[in-house]
Design a protein around this motif. Structure first.
Motif, PDB file in Angstrom:
ATOM      1  N   PHE A  91      18.278  30.787 -29.599  1.00 32.87           N
ATOM      2  CA  PHE A  91      17.813  29.935 -30.694  1.00 32.87           C
ATOM      3  C   PHE A  91      18.603  28.633 -30.810  1.00 32.87           C
ATOM      4  O   PHE A  91      18.035  27.530 -30.792  1.00 32.87           O
ATOM      5  N   LEU A  92      19.905  28.717 -30.914  1.00 31.67           N
ATOM      6  CA  LEU A  92      20.711  27.515 -31.133  1.00 31.67           C
ATOM      7  C   LEU A  92      20.764  26.610 -29.902  1.00 31.67           C
ATOM      8  O   LEU A  92      20.900  25.389 -30.030  1.00 31.67           O
ATOM      9  N   ASP A  93      20.628  27.186 -28.715  1.00 32.71           N
ATOM     10  CA  ASP A  93      20.544  26.364 -27.495  1.00 32.71           C
ATOM     11  C   ASP A  93      19.252  25.548 -27.503  1.00 32.71           C
ATOM     12  O   ASP A  93      19.235  24.380 -27.081  1.00 32.71           O
ATOM     13  N   MET A  94      18.170  26.142 -27.992  1.00 33.59           N
ATOM     14  CA  MET A  94      16.899  25.425 -28.078  1.00 33.59           C
ATOM     15  C   MET A  94      16.957  24.333 -29.143  1.00 33.59           C
ATOM     16  O   MET A  94      16.423  23.235 -28.956  1.00 33.59           O
ATOM     17  N   VAL A  95      17.627  24.626 -30.251  1.00 32.59           N
ATOM     18  CA  VAL A  95      17.819  23.606 -31.287  1.00 32.59           C
ATOM     19  C   VAL A  95      18.565  22.411 -30.708  1.00 32.59           C
ATOM     20  O   VAL A  95      18.191  21.249 -30.926  1.00 32.59           O
ATOM     21  N   ALA A  96      19.619  22.690 -29.951  1.00 34.65           N
ATOM     22  CA  ALA A  96      20.422  21.616 -29.358  1.00 34.65           C
ATOM     23  C   ALA A  96      19.576  20.766 -28.402  1.00 34.65           C
ATOM     24  O   ALA A  96      19.741  19.533 -28.344  1.00 34.65           O
ATOM     25  N   TYR A  97      18.675  21.387 -27.666  1.00 33.33           N
ATOM     26  CA  TYR A  97      17.819  20.651 -26.726  1.00 33.33           C
ATOM     27  C   TYR A  97      16.898  19.690 -27.481  1.00 33.33           C
ATOM     28  O   TYR A  97      16.716  18.533 -27.085  1.00 33.33           O
ATOM     29  N   ALA A  98      16.313  20.181 -28.581  1.00 32.95           N
ATOM     30  CA  ALA A  98      15.442  19.322 -29.390  1.00 32.95           C
ATOM     31  C   ALA A  98      16.241  18.203 -30.055  1.00 32.95           C
ATOM     32  O   ALA A  98      15.774  17.069 -30.154  1.00 32.95           O
ATOM     33  N   LEU A 109      21.349  20.896 -35.655  1.00 36.62           N
ATOM     34  CA  LEU A 109      20.290  21.269 -36.592  1.00 36.62           C
ATOM     35  C   LEU A 109      20.383  20.382 -37.832  1.00 36.62           C
ATOM     36  O   LEU A 109      21.446  20.239 -38.424  1.00 36.62           O
ATOM     37  N   ASP A 110      19.263  19.782 -38.217  1.00 42.54           N
ATOM     38  CA  ASP A 110      19.284  18.819 -39.314  1.00 42.54           C
ATOM     39  C   ASP A 110      19.184  19.457 -40.699  1.00 42.54           C
ATOM     40  O   ASP A 110      19.740  18.925 -41.657  1.00 42.54           O
ATOM     41  N   ARG A 111      18.458  20.545 -40.801  1.00 35.35           N
ATOM     42  CA  ARG A 111      18.282  21.175 -42.114  1.00 35.35           C
ATOM     43  C   ARG A 111      18.162  22.674 -41.935  1.00 35.35           C
ATOM     44  O   ARG A 111      17.488  23.144 -41.019  1.00 35.35           O
ATOM     45  N   THR A 144      15.143  18.508 -36.816  1.00 39.49           N
ATOM     46  CA  THR A 144      14.962  19.954 -36.686  1.00 39.49           C
ATOM     47  C   THR A 144      15.293  20.667 -37.996  1.00 39.49           C
ATOM     48  O   THR A 144      16.280  20.351 -38.663  1.00 39.49           O
ATOM     49  N   ILE A 145      14.456  21.621 -38.338  1.00 34.62           N
ATOM     50  CA  ILE A 145      14.661  22.421 -39.541  1.00 34.62           C
ATOM     51  C   ILE A 145      14.406  23.881 -39.214  1.00 34.62           C
ATOM     52  O   ILE A 145      13.529  24.209 -38.417  1.00 34.62           O
ATOM     53  N   LEU A 153      31.173  32.488 -35.811  1.00 32.16           N
ATOM     54  CA  LEU A 153      30.790  31.864 -34.543  1.00 32.16           C
ATOM     55  C   LEU A 153      29.421  31.197 -34.649  1.00 32.16           C
ATOM     56  O   LEU A 153      29.235  30.046 -34.223  1.00 32.16           O
ATOM     57  N   ASN A 154      28.445  31.893 -35.194  1.00 36.27           N
ATOM     58  CA  ASN A 154      27.102  31.321 -35.323  1.00 36.27           C
ATOM     59  C   ASN A 154      27.076  30.114 -36.259  1.00 36.27           C
ATOM     60  O   ASN A 154      26.313  29.173 -36.041  1.00 36.27           O
ATOM     61  N   SER A 155      27.895  30.151 -37.290  1.00 40.16           N
ATOM     62  CA  SER A 155      27.951  29.017 -38.213  1.00 40.16           C
ATOM     63  C   SER A 155      28.507  27.776 -37.510  1.00 40.16           C
ATOM     64  O   SER A 155      27.984  26.673 -37.675  1.00 40.16           O
ATOM     65  N   LYS A 156      29.538  27.971 -36.724  1.00 40.03           N
ATOM     66  CA  LYS A 156      30.114  26.851 -35.956  1.00 40.03           C
ATOM     67  C   LYS A 156      29.087  26.310 -34.964  1.00 40.03           C
ATOM     68  O   LYS A 156      28.874  25.096 -34.851  1.00 40.03           O
ATOM     69  N   LYS A 157      28.419  27.209 -34.238  1.00 34.75           N
ATOM     70  CA  LYS A 157      27.417  26.802 -33.262  1.00 34.75           C
ATOM     71  C   LYS A 157      26.219  26.115 -33.934  1.00 34.75           C
ATOM     72  O   LYS A 157      25.616  25.205 -33.361  1.00 34.75           O
ATOM     73  N   THR A 158      25.896  26.539 -35.152  1.00 34.34           N
ATOM     74  CA  THR A 158      24.783  25.917 -35.877  1.00 34.34           C
ATOM     75  C   THR A 158      25.090  24.455 -36.165  1.00 34.34           C
ATOM     76  O   THR A 158      24.243  23.575 -35.953  1.00 34.34           O
ATOM     77  N   VAL A 159      26.278  24.184 -36.643  1.00 32.35           N
ATOM     78  CA  VAL A 159      26.676  22.796 -36.916  1.00 32.35           C
ATOM     79  C   VAL A 159      26.710  21.993 -35.621  1.00 32.35           C
ATOM     80  O   VAL A 159      26.211  20.865 -35.553  1.00 32.35           O
TER      81      VAL A 159
END
Length: 340
Positions: A110-117, A146-148, A124-125, A136-142
């Protein structure tokens, strides 16, 4: 207000000449179609919802994921397919809604795809139930850009929270929200814009004052109240709140209920947006949760062929003639609004 302004400016920063021209085409063709009663479609979507997964860890009573009630195939969006779609659509696409059914964080990519977009400067929301926002997921999310992010929190005590969010743990949602806020500060990032979302239903409406206090304590960017869509509302439903301003439905003199909002025979979403399921099926909007109205399959056809194809235009035409005849439109309170 200042944080919402930053979010709006971030969104505007994604605009380009090509995306702006496409938006003008979409607005123009929508209004011409509405006024003439004939389908005109000039642009391509500026908003797309993509489904990371159909799986969910919770069992919410009005959700097909929670009820495990899908009649369609279930699974996870594949990263290579997602990248292919972004490569096809990113020049015109402004806004990617990265959820439909399911909990996005269950998809390991999921987060790798967000980063690509995000690298393609697409706003991205996503939306989460908050149970996977570990450190870990919180750090990767930032870091993903991801915009929202909408975090659903529908109660301020465990008893009330789990009355709708079945099998959920409120303490996990609160801890995950704190993790995300912490990493935004540590990484000195304005994104994601964190929205705490409270779905107002009868069991939790008395906690509205408490959720306002909790949002301040958690230091989120915004608190939003969402009205609940229920499937069986005509004869009443135990989830419909008493507070009229938080309900999509009104009680009629005969004791039955009706949708409050007037729904016209047009739908902006059919001109500017669509939903792509995890396995590449194109459906008209987020109200088609079980993908009953399949307008094309990206495993066999190019997106533009589907978007301008006979099936899509036939569906748009049926809306112009009378959306009260379309099942997914009967309970819709959003489609006739022009998005901005």
């Amino acid at each position: 207000m200042e944080l919402q302004l930053k979010d709006s400016l971030n969104f505007i920063s994604k605009l380009s000449a090509r995306r702006s021209l496409n938006a003008i085409k979409l607005y123009s063709s929508y209004y011409l179609s509405k006024w003439s009663g004939k389908v005109i479609q000039w642009g391509v979507p500026m908003t797309i919802s993509m489904e990371p997964t159909t799986a969910c860890n919770l069992r919410c009573p009005e959700c097909p994921s929670g009820l495990r009630s899908f009649s369609r195939d279930t699974g996870n969006l594949k990263e290579d397919f997602f990248r292919k779609m972004m490569d096809q659509l990113s020049d015109d696409l402004l806004y990617l809604i990265f959820y439909f059914q399911g909990e996005p964080y269950i998809n390991p990519a999921f987060l790798d795809m967000v980063a690509y977009a995000s690298k393609k400067k697409i706003y991205t929301i996503s939306s989460t139930n908050g149970h996977f926002l570990n450190d870990l997921n919180s750090k990767k999310t930032v870091e993903s850009g991801l915009d929202r992010l909408i975090i659903s929190i529908d109660g301020t005590t465990q008893e009330v929270y789990e009355s709708y969010r079945k099998e959920g743990k409120l303490e996990n949602v609160i801890a995950g929200t704190k993790n995300l806020v912490k990493w935004k500060k540590k990484l000195n990032s304005n994104t994601p814009h964190i929205i705490l979302q409270f779905l107002v239903v009868k069991p939790n409406e008395h906690q509205i004052p408490e959720i306002k206090k909790l949002a301040k304590v958690l230091e989120v960017d915004e608190l939003k109240f969402k009205t609940a869509q229920v499937y069986d509302y005509k004869n009443g439903n135990p989830l419909i709140p008493d507070a009229d301003n938080y309900s999509r439905y009104r009680k009629k003199p005969d004791g039955t209920y009706e949708l409050k909002q007037f729904v016209s025979n047009s739908c902006w979403k059919l001109w500017h947006a669509c939903v792509i399921t995890w396995d590449g099926v194109v459906v008209p909007c987020c109200f088609d949760k079980d993908a009953k109205h399949q307008l094309g399959d990206l495993k066999t056809d190019h997106f533009r062929k589907i978007w301008h194809g006979n099936a899509y235009n036939s569906f748009r035409n049926s809306l112009l003639k009378g959306r009260d005849q379309i099942d997914i439109c009967e309970n819709c309170s959003e489609g006739c609004k022009v998005w901005a």
